[in-house]
Design a protein around this motif. Structure first.
Motif, PDB file in Angstrom:
ATOM      1  N   PRO A  81       0.844  -1.192   0.000  1.00 22.92           N
ATOM      2  CA  PRO A  81       0.000   0.000   0.000  1.00 22.92           C
ATOM      3  C   PRO A  81       0.886   1.250   0.000  1.00 22.92           C
ATOM      4  CG  PRO A  81      -0.154  -1.175   2.099  1.00 22.92           C
ATOM      5  CD  PRO A  81       0.798  -1.938   1.257  1.00 22.92           C
ATOM      6  N   ALA A  82       0.930   1.943  -1.156  1.00 23.87           N
ATOM      7  CA  ALA A  82       1.991   2.923  -1.400  1.00 23.87           C
ATOM      8  C   ALA A  82       2.061   4.044  -0.357  1.00 23.87           C
ATOM      9  CB  ALA A  82       1.818   3.512  -2.792  1.00 23.87           C
ATOM     10  N   ILE A  83       0.942   4.711  -0.124  1.00 17.50           N
ATOM     11  CA  ILE A  83       0.989   5.877   0.773  1.00 17.50           C
ATOM     12  C   ILE A  83       1.380   5.448   2.177  1.00 17.50           C
ATOM     13  CG2 ILE A  83      -0.389   7.682   1.857  1.00 17.50           C
ATOM     14  CD1 ILE A  83      -1.900   8.008  -0.613  1.00 17.50           C
ATOM     15  N   ILE A  84       0.868   4.289   2.601  1.00 12.61           N
ATOM     16  CA  ILE A  84       1.160   3.812   3.943  1.00 12.61           C
ATOM     17  C   ILE A  84       2.641   3.516   4.089  1.00 12.61           C
ATOM     18  CG2 ILE A  84       0.723   1.945   5.569  1.00 12.61           C
ATOM     19  CD1 ILE A  84      -2.059   1.713   4.274  1.00 12.61           C
ATOM     20  N   ILE A  85       3.169   2.747   3.150  1.00 16.85           N
ATOM     21  CA  ILE A  85       4.570   2.359   3.265  1.00 16.85           C
ATOM     22  C   ILE A  85       5.462   3.593   3.120  1.00 16.85           C
ATOM     23  CG2 ILE A  85       5.312   1.790   0.921  1.00 16.85           C
ATOM     24  CD1 ILE A  85       5.644  -0.546   3.867  1.00 16.85           C
ATOM     25  N   ILE A  98      13.386   0.010  11.023  1.00 21.29           N
ATOM     26  CA  ILE A  98      14.464   0.896  10.579  1.00 21.29           C
ATOM     27  C   ILE A  98      14.714   1.968  11.632  1.00 21.29           C
ATOM     28  CG2 ILE A  98      15.145   2.631   8.877  1.00 21.29           C
ATOM     29  CD1 ILE A  98      13.561   1.071   6.815  1.00 21.29           C
ATOM     30  N   ARG A 143      10.324   6.561   9.586  1.00 17.57           N
ATOM     31  CA  ARG A 143      11.444   5.797  10.141  1.00 17.57           C
ATOM     32  C   ARG A 143      12.784   6.421   9.749  1.00 17.57           C
ATOM     33  NH1 ARG A 143      10.068   4.451  14.218  1.00 17.57           N
ATOM     34  NH2 ARG A 143      12.039   3.377  14.429  1.00 17.57           N
ATOM     35  N   PHE A 144      12.853   6.948   8.517  1.00 18.31           N
ATOM     36  CA  PHE A 144      14.097   7.584   8.083  1.00 18.31           C
ATOM     37  C   PHE A 144      14.400   8.818   8.926  1.00 18.31           C
ATOM     38  CE2 PHE A 144      13.858   5.704   3.541  1.00 18.31           C
ATOM     39  CZ  PHE A 144      14.506   4.571   3.990  1.00 18.31           C
ATOM     40  N   SER A 200      -5.631   2.825   0.844  1.00 20.60           N
ATOM     41  CA  SER A 200      -4.648   3.856   1.184  1.00 20.60           C
ATOM     42  C   SER A 200      -5.270   5.241   1.082  1.00 20.60           C
ATOM     43  CB  SER A 200      -3.445   3.786   0.246  1.00 20.60           C
ATOM     44  OG  SER A 200      -2.834   2.537   0.331  1.00 20.60           O
ATOM     45  N   PHE A 223       0.252  15.835   2.935  1.00 24.79           N
ATOM     46  CA  PHE A 223      -0.961  16.033   3.708  1.00 24.79           C
ATOM     47  C   PHE A 223      -0.877  15.281   5.032  1.00 24.79           C
ATOM     48  CE2 PHE A 223      -5.247  14.553   4.789  1.00 24.79           C
ATOM     49  CZ  PHE A 223      -5.841  15.779   5.023  1.00 24.79           C
ATOM     50  N   LEU A 224      -0.276  14.115   5.021  1.00 26.65           N
ATOM     51  CA  LEU A 224      -0.127  13.338   6.249  1.00 26.65           C
ATOM     52  C   LEU A 224       1.067  13.821   7.073  1.00 26.65           C
ATOM     53  CD1 LEU A 224      -0.816   9.752   4.897  1.00 26.65           C
ATOM     54  CD2 LEU A 224      -2.378  11.292   6.051  1.00 26.65           C
ATOM     55  N   ILE A 283      -6.468   9.396   3.574  1.00 29.12           N
ATOM     56  CA  ILE A 283      -6.568  10.833   3.319  1.00 29.12           C
ATOM     57  C   ILE A 283      -8.002  11.306   3.515  1.00 29.12           C
ATOM     58  CG2 ILE A 283      -6.432  12.561   1.495  1.00 29.12           C
ATOM     59  CD1 ILE A 283      -3.896  11.202   0.573  1.00 29.12           C
ATOM     60  N   TYR A 341       4.337  13.968   5.983  1.00 26.94           N
ATOM     61  CA  TYR A 341       5.592  13.256   5.754  1.00 26.94           C
ATOM     62  C   TYR A 341       6.299  13.704   4.495  1.00 26.94           C
ATOM     63  CZ  TYR A 341       4.421  10.238   9.568  1.00 26.94           C
ATOM     64  OH  TYR A 341       4.116   9.779  10.809  1.00 26.94           O
ATOM     65  N   GLY A 373      -0.341  13.697  -1.217  1.00 31.26           N
ATOM     66  CA  GLY A 373      -0.939  12.899  -0.155  1.00 31.26           C
ATOM     67  C   GLY A 373      -0.003  12.726   1.022  1.00 31.26           C
ATOM     68  N   ILE A 409       1.977   5.314  13.045  1.00 31.26           N
ATOM     69  CA  ILE A 409       3.242   5.640  12.406  1.00 31.26           C
ATOM     70  C   ILE A 409       3.969   6.717  13.203  1.00 31.26           C
ATOM     71  CG2 ILE A 409       4.287   6.670  10.353  1.00 31.26           C
ATOM     72  CD1 ILE A 409       2.170   5.282   8.700  1.00 31.26           C
ATOM     73  N   SER A 416       4.734   6.779   4.022  1.00 34.70           N
ATOM     74  CA  SER A 416       4.777   7.579   5.248  1.00 34.70           C
ATOM     75  C   SER A 416       5.504   6.826   6.359  1.00 34.70           C
ATOM     76  CB  SER A 416       3.368   7.988   5.687  1.00 34.70           C
ATOM     77  OG  SER A 416       2.476   6.930   5.562  1.00 34.70           O
ATOM     78  N   LEU A 417       5.326   5.522   6.384  1.00 33.70           N
ATOM     79  CA  LEU A 417       6.045   4.715   7.386  1.00 33.70           C
ATOM     80  C   LEU A 417       7.553   4.862   7.215  1.00 33.70           C
ATOM     81  CD1 LEU A 417       6.316   2.503   9.528  1.00 33.70           C
ATOM     82  CD2 LEU A 417       5.961   0.819   7.753  1.00 33.70           C
ATOM     83  N   LEU A 418       7.996   4.687   5.951  1.00 36.58           N
ATOM     84  CA  LEU A 418       9.437   4.746   5.708  1.00 36.58           C
ATOM     85  C   LEU A 418      10.006   6.130   5.979  1.00 36.58           C
ATOM     86  CD1 LEU A 418       9.967   2.522   2.552  1.00 36.58           C
ATOM     87  CD2 LEU A 418      10.794   2.124   4.849  1.00 36.58           C
TER      88      LEU A 418
END
Lengths: 314, 321
Positions: free
Chosen positions: A142-146, B28, A153-154, B255, A253-254, B259, A256, A250, B277, A148-150
């Motif tokens: 799930p693109a947006i989720i991963i 990470i 984490r970064f 996803s 907006f969150l 939003i 990130y 997007g 998150i 924002s997660l990454l």
């Protein structure tokens, strides 16, 4: 190069060209003209924003004024926000951020994804299977989720003193992390399209001819396959940038994405609750985002139709 | 059958790879997953308590994945100290809102796509086709964020019909259909408009090809009414791309629901996910991510099955292999 492309034209099966005629969408040529003009102006302004007398600084606010929020007018073309910052200037600097991230990511995605797709499509067999599982997995994320997660984490990684192979991660600003994440996410769609293209290209007579003349695999890939994949790739790049721009919105907006200079997404996110008193602070970034995505899509669509690749693949 | 089994194994591998990526991603830059599980800054007793529940945290990530997946599959999703709630309870509480946003978005998307796609293919290059072609292209290029702002500005801020920014709540349709509509219409429309544009174009392209085929001419010659030909005969032969896209977009819709939830209201999984998150609430994060990935993978598998039902030619081709 010229001969191979001519071969492509003549070798094109009739069914494919019929289909192209059938599915041809009659958008006016106006669309592409608009796209090129819009992008040209935007990129020009974004690149030279620092030297333009009519573009204020993106963080600059009016000093000493109590009411700093103005509607669109002569002074502030797009109005100003609560802190007295020029919305137009912020939109232009936002373009700089968004476009840099999107185009850098798609570039990495194209190079890596293109290579993977070509290798998978050309060698087939277990190489293809392994790469396909890899791309399928990336597509199932799930693109947006991963994303924002990454990015989240970064951030932690950049603040920590963790070292990898002796390198720290202090250099990893938001610009870097968003670009890295988007690059990762754009690999799979590109790989998939290039794989399909390569599969059909490798059946063509001129590839067979080159191989039977004893050309090395590397030569066949570079001289026969790559030049014929590139047209399709240009379409993918434009459509890809459009998708990434929307995704960046997007993500912003969150919370990130890159906070300074503000991207369009973060401008919209910050000011959306003031829409009743100051619509211009969020509507103008929306328009910028929309028209830019539209421009990329229009050009991408034209290229895709020109080079006959399927819309559904992306 | 063999083909389906092959696909099933393939999707199983994809599922494992993806969920492993999710697990790895949550780690990470995190030097102490134990602390993340226990809820950040907590006392020693809590830490020991959590350590007793998760004895495998110092093992290699692959081993941890095995333990974790077993827990997930057996329904033991753990307890989130950040939210003082078991993850399963949170899920049961929040999932319906997300489900209905996605469901209504699908419905709206199809309600747009079917008539527009079919009619513009039927009257190709006429005024309706050109107008819809232009407007679907515009909606495709409109990120859901932009749609949300425009809806907010044009509808929500001007009428009292809908709750204001972020004010929507979850109301089950069987409790109060009208309230349900009020709370879910705007978020669903936000996602549905864009997706409807994509599907209209897909369906139109396939439909144009179908309408040129012999069996449509035959059906016309037999005197079957145009409506019936379009909606029954031709549609059935043209929905393959549409179905594929519905399945592929399901993940994107879920996803996107994040939003829509952040923007308009009904606080569902997306809302929890954003908090998870931010706080690195590992259990919540991983559980929601696994569910979404599972939905996407299952949807893809379902498409493979549906292909065979919808298009007899594929069924026949498969039977031979």
């Amino acid at each position: 190069m010229t001969t191979t492309s001519m071969d492509t034209m003549t070798a094109m099966p009739d069914a494919a060209s019929d289909e192209r005629v059938a599915t041809k969408r009659r958008l006016p040529k106006l669309g592409v003209t608009f796209g090129v003009l819009w992008l040209g102006t935007l990129i020009f302004l974004a690149v030279f924003a620092d030297f333009m007398p009519f573009i204020r600084g993106y963080g600059q606010s009016l000093d000493g004024a109590t009411n700093t929020r103005f509607g669109p007018g002569i002074d502030f073309w797009f109005g100003s926000d609560t802190l007295g910052r020029d919305v137009f200037a912020r939109c232009i600097y936002g373009a700089r951020t968004s476009l840099t991230i999107a185009s850098a990511s798609i570039l990495v995605g194209t190079v890596v994804g293109g290579t993977l797709g070509m290798v998978a499509g050309y060698f087939k067999g277990w190489v293809d299977r392994v790469i396909s599982i890899f791309t399928d997995s990336l597509l199932a994320l799930p693109a947006i989720i991963i994303a924002s997660l990454l990015v989240g984490r970064f951030d932690v990684l950049a603040d920590s003193d963790i070292k990898f192979l002796g390198f720290g991660f202090g250099w990893m600003s938001r610009t870097w992390s968003v670009t890295i994440v988007f690059s990762l996410l754009s690999i799979a769609p590109v790989a998939r399209i290039v794989r399909a293209q390569t599969l059909s290209l490798s059946q063509r007579e001129y590839v067979l001819a080159a191989r039977s003349l004893g050309a090395s695999t590397r030569r066949v890939l570079w001289r026969e396959i790559v030049p014929n994949v590139i047209p399709a790739l240009t379409a993918v790049i434009f459509t890809g940038i459009a998708i990434l721009l929307a995704a960046e919105g997007g993500l912003a907006f969150l919370g990130y994405s890159v906070p300074r200079p503000p991207s369009w997404g973060s401008m919209i996110a910050d000011d959306r609750d003031k829409i009743e008193e100051a619509w211009w602070t969020s509507i103008f970034p929306c328009f910028m985002l929309f028209f830019t995505v539209l421009a990329f899509n229009l050009i991408g669509d034209r290229l895709a139709r020109r080079f006959d690749i399927r819309e559904a693949a992306l | 059958m063999r083909y389906l089994l092959q696909r099933f194994v393939q999707f199983l591998i994809v599922f494992v790879v993806v969920t492993f990526i999710v697990l790895a991603a949550t780690r990470i830059g995190s030097s102490d997953p134990l602390r993340d599980l226990a809820g950040g800054q907590v006392n020693q007793e809590r830490l020991e308590e959590v350590a007793a529940d998760y004895p495998y945290l110092d093992k290699p990530l692959v081993i941890q994945y095995g333990y974790w997946m077993t827990d997930i599959v057996t329904g033991d999703w753990g307890y989130s100290y950040y939210q003082s709630q078991s993850v399963m309870d949170m899920f049961k509480q929040r999932a319906p809102a997300t489900f209905f946003i996605v469901f209504w978005a699908l419905v709206i998307g199809l309600l747009i796509a079917l008539p527009v796609g079919i009619y513009s293919a039927y009257r190709r290059d006429r005024i309706f086709d050109k107008a819809t072609s232009l407007s679907t292209f515009a909606t495709i290029s409109m990120p859901s964020l932009v749609v949300a702002v425009l809806l907010l500005y044009a509808v929500a801020a001007r009428t009292d019909l809908f709750p204001t920014v972020g004010g929507s709540n979850y109301v089950a349709p069987w409790d109060n259909p009208y309230e349900h509509f009020k709370n879910f219409f705007l978020p669903a429309l936000t996602l549905g408009v864009g997706i409807g544009g994509v599907w209209s174009r897909l369906l139109r392209a396939d439909m144009v090809l179908t309408l040129q085929s012999d069996f449509v001419t035959l059906a016309k010659a037999k005197g079957i009414s145009p409506m019936r030909i379009l909606w029954v005969h031709a549609l059935r032969a043209s929905v393959l791309s549409l179905i594929t896209s519905v399945a592929l977009q399901l993940g994107a819709l879920i996803s996107g629901s994040i939003i829509a939830e952040q923007f308009f209201g009904p606080r569902g999984l997306g809302d929890r996910l954003v908090f998870a998150i931010q706080q690195n609430d590992l259990l919540t994060l991983q559980a929601i991510a696994v569910v979404i990935v599972a939905v996407v993978v299952v949807a893809n598998l379902a498409v493979d099955l549906l292909y065979a039902v919808v298009d007899p030619r594929i069924r026949a081709a498969r039977a031979l292999t």
